[in-house]
Design an enzyme around this catalytic site. Structure first.
Site, PDB file in Angstrom:
ATOM      1  N   GLY A 284      60.270 -30.718  28.045  1.00 49.05           N
ATOM      2  CA  GLY A 284      60.154 -31.370  26.746  1.00 49.05           C
ATOM      3  C   GLY A 284      59.612 -30.509  25.615  1.00 49.05           C
ATOM      4  O   GLY A 284      59.011 -31.034  24.686  1.00 49.05           O
ATOM      5  N   THR A 285      59.852 -29.189  25.651  1.00 45.51           N
ATOM      6  CA  THR A 285      59.365 -28.378  24.532  1.00 45.51           C
ATOM      7  C   THR A 285      60.143 -28.694  23.249  1.00 45.51           C
ATOM      8  O   THR A 285      59.587 -28.618  22.153  1.00 45.51           O
ATOM      9  CB  THR A 285      59.437 -26.863  24.825  1.00 45.51           C
ATOM     10  OG1 THR A 285      60.789 -26.468  24.994  1.00 45.51           O
ATOM     11  CG2 THR A 285      58.621 -26.495  26.047  1.00 45.51           C
ATOM     12  N   ASN A 286      61.407 -29.046  23.383  1.00 42.73           N
ATOM     13  CA  ASN A 286      62.168 -29.442  22.180  1.00 42.73           C
ATOM     14  C   ASN A 286      61.683 -30.780  21.635  1.00 42.73           C
ATOM     15  O   ASN A 286      61.618 -30.976  20.426  1.00 42.73           O
ATOM     16  CB  ASN A 286      63.667 -29.483  22.486  1.00 42.73           C
ATOM     17  CG  ASN A 286      64.283 -28.098  22.410  1.00 42.73           C
ATOM     18  OD1 ASN A 286      64.440 -27.543  21.327  1.00 42.73           O
ATOM     19  ND2 ASN A 286      64.579 -27.529  23.567  1.00 42.73           N
TER      20      ASN A 286
ATOM     21  N   ILE B  58      75.334 -35.592  31.703  1.00 39.59           N
ATOM     22  CA  ILE B  58      76.417 -35.769  30.722  1.00 39.59           C
ATOM     23  C   ILE B  58      76.686 -37.253  30.502  1.00 39.59           C
ATOM     24  O   ILE B  58      76.838 -38.021  31.462  1.00 39.59           O
ATOM     25  CB  ILE B  58      77.684 -35.012  31.182  1.00 39.59           C
ATOM     26  CG1 ILE B  58      77.395 -33.501  31.134  1.00 39.59           C
ATOM     27  CG2 ILE B  58      78.882 -35.348  30.303  1.00 39.59           C
ATOM     28  CD1 ILE B  58      78.526 -32.623  31.619  1.00 39.59           C
ATOM     29  N   LEU B  59      76.715 -37.658  29.239  1.00 37.22           N
ATOM     30  CA  LEU B  59      77.014 -39.050  28.904  1.00 37.22           C
ATOM     31  C   LEU B  59      78.534 -39.223  28.861  1.00 37.22           C
ATOM     32  O   LEU B  59      79.258 -38.302  28.468  1.00 37.22           O
ATOM     33  CB  LEU B  59      76.396 -39.405  27.547  1.00 37.22           C
ATOM     34  CG  LEU B  59      74.863 -39.427  27.521  1.00 37.22           C
ATOM     35  CD1 LEU B  59      74.341 -39.458  26.089  1.00 37.22           C
ATOM     36  CD2 LEU B  59      74.309 -40.594  28.336  1.00 37.22           C
TER      37      LEU B  59
ATOM     38  N   ASN C 288      72.926 -33.024  20.083  1.00 36.25           N
ATOM     39  CA  ASN C 288      72.456 -32.309  21.268  1.00 36.25           C
ATOM     40  C   ASN C 288      72.091 -30.877  20.873  1.00 36.25           C
ATOM     41  O   ASN C 288      72.736 -30.283  20.008  1.00 36.25           O
ATOM     42  CB  ASN C 288      73.582 -32.274  22.313  1.00 36.25           C
ATOM     43  CG  ASN C 288      73.207 -31.484  23.553  1.00 36.25           C
ATOM     44  OD1 ASN C 288      72.132 -31.680  24.133  1.00 36.25           O
ATOM     45  ND2 ASN C 288      74.077 -30.572  23.978  1.00 36.25           N
TER      46      ASN C 288
ATOM     47  N   HIS D 183      71.990 -27.085  22.358  1.00 37.39           N
ATOM     48  CA  HIS D 183      72.506 -26.281  23.468  1.00 37.39           C
ATOM     49  C   HIS D 183      72.035 -24.836  23.285  1.00 37.39           C
ATOM     50  O   HIS D 183      72.127 -24.294  22.183  1.00 37.39           O
ATOM     51  CB  HIS D 183      74.034 -26.346  23.514  1.00 37.39           C
ATOM     52  CG  HIS D 183      74.590 -25.599  24.675  1.00 37.39           C
ATOM     53  ND1 HIS D 183      74.546 -26.096  25.971  1.00 37.39           N
ATOM     54  CD2 HIS D 183      75.145 -24.371  24.750  1.00 37.39           C
ATOM     55  CE1 HIS D 183      75.063 -25.186  26.788  1.00 37.39           C
ATOM     56  NE2 HIS D 183      75.423 -24.133  26.077  1.00 37.39           N
TER      57      HIS D 183
HETATM   58  C1  GAR Z   1      66.474 -26.197  26.433  1.00 35.01           C
HETATM   59  O1  GAR Z   1      66.658 -24.809  26.428  1.00 35.01           O
HETATM   60  C2  GAR Z   1      67.752 -26.899  25.995  1.00 35.01           C
HETATM   61  O2  GAR Z   1      68.447 -26.217  24.993  1.00 35.01           O
HETATM   62  C3  GAR Z   1      68.526 -26.891  27.278  1.00 35.01           C
HETATM   63  O3  GAR Z   1      67.569 -27.191  28.278  1.00 35.01           O
HETATM   64  C4  GAR Z   1      66.284 -26.719  27.865  1.00 35.01           C
HETATM   65  C5  GAR Z   1      65.299 -27.870  27.929  1.00 35.01           C
HETATM   66  O4  GAR Z   1      63.994 -27.458  27.624  1.00 35.01           O
HETATM   67  N1  GAR Z   1      69.594 -27.834  27.222  1.00 35.01           N
HETATM   68  C6  GAR Z   1      70.780 -27.617  27.787  1.00 35.01           C
HETATM   69  O5  GAR Z   1      71.026 -26.637  28.459  1.00 35.01           O
HETATM   70  C7  GAR Z   1      71.821 -28.710  27.527  1.00 35.01           C
HETATM   71  N2  GAR Z   1      73.120 -28.289  27.953  1.00 35.01           N
HETATM   72  P1  GAR Z   1      62.886 -28.488  27.140  1.00 35.01           P
HETATM   73  O6  GAR Z   1      62.860 -29.651  28.137  1.00 35.01           O
HETATM   74  O7  GAR Z   1      61.611 -27.686  27.184  1.00 35.01           O
HETATM   75  O8  GAR Z   1      63.238 -28.940  25.752  1.00 35.01           O
END
Ligand code: GAR
Length: 207
Positions: free
Chosen positions: A14-16, A95-96, A110, A112
């Site tokens: 969950g850093t994003n 994937i939804l 999203n 990516h």
């Molecule tokens: C992030 O790098 C995000 O871009 C990627 O997973 C990681 C989740 O990190 N998402 C994908 O690859 C989607 N196809 P987070 O849980 O720390 O945000």
């Protein structure tokens, strides 16, 4: 003006999500409000981040919902019950379906961790994306925020940012640089961009 209610879907650290919460705290998402976090993985650390920020956090697993269709039906119930106007996939690694995406046109975004159309689509998620970029030998990668439609990672691109690959990079070091330089910057920006568009559209309709 009423803010757009945002739900953030997560699967892991969950850093994003944290970048979104921090940006909201700094007043950088004035057109939206994060009101709900849903994880499809029990015990995901992202849920703790939501709770610490005082945001409602739920876990919905496919298993507990009896599969993809049941999961999406429950998801819709939770979103509708709270009047969610924007869904942000922030490290949501499932994937939804096209049917689900069609219910929320231009209301799902999203993040990516590559420059789409490179290293994207089914099977490209998390660390794997960076492993493939290193394996291919590209010298520049980055992150992309896009609308979600029926094609995995195939919706209209909203924002992109390039990040250099260094000779000594490992998948882990690259992942962290892409997050720091691109993902955590782009996602809050895109959230405000879309919320602003949605509030302006509502105003035009007299809503
Ligand atoms: C992030 O790098 C995000 O871009 C990627 O997973 C990681 C989740 O990190 N998402 C994908 O690859 C989607 N196809 P987070 O849980 O720390 O945000």
């Amino acid at each position: 003006m009423e803010k757009v209610k945002i739900a953030v879907l997560v699967s892991g650290g969950g850093t994003n999500l944290q970048a979104l919460l921090d940006a909201e705290g700094r007043g950088e998402i004035p057109s939206g409000e994060i009101v709900l976090v849903i994880s499809n993985v029990s015990g995901a650390y992202a849920l703790e981040r939501a709770k610490k920020a005082g945001v409602e956090a739920l876990t919905l697993t496919k298993k507990a919902c009896g599969g993809q269709a049941g999961f999406e039906a429950r998801l819709r119930e939770e979103l509708e019950a709270r009047g969610i106007g924007l869904i942000i996939l922030a490290g949501f690694l499932s994937i939804l379906s096209g049917d689900f995406a069609a219910k929320y046109p231009k209301r799902i975004i999203n993040i990516h961790p590559s420059l789409i159309p490179s290293f994207c689509g089914k099977g490209y998620y998390g660390l794997k994306v960076h492993e493939e970029a290193l394996k291919y030998g590209v010298k520049v990668t980055g992150a992309t925020v896009h609308y979600v439609n029926e094609i995995p990672d195939g919706g209209e691109i909203l924002l992109q940012k390039a990040v250099d690959i260094l000779p000594e990079d490992t998948a882990e070091s690259l992942q962290l640089r892409v997050m720091r330089q691109a993902e955590w910057v782009l996602l809050p920006k895109a959230a405000e961009l879309v919320c602003k568009r949605l509030t302006e559209n509502d105003q035009r309709k007299g809503g």
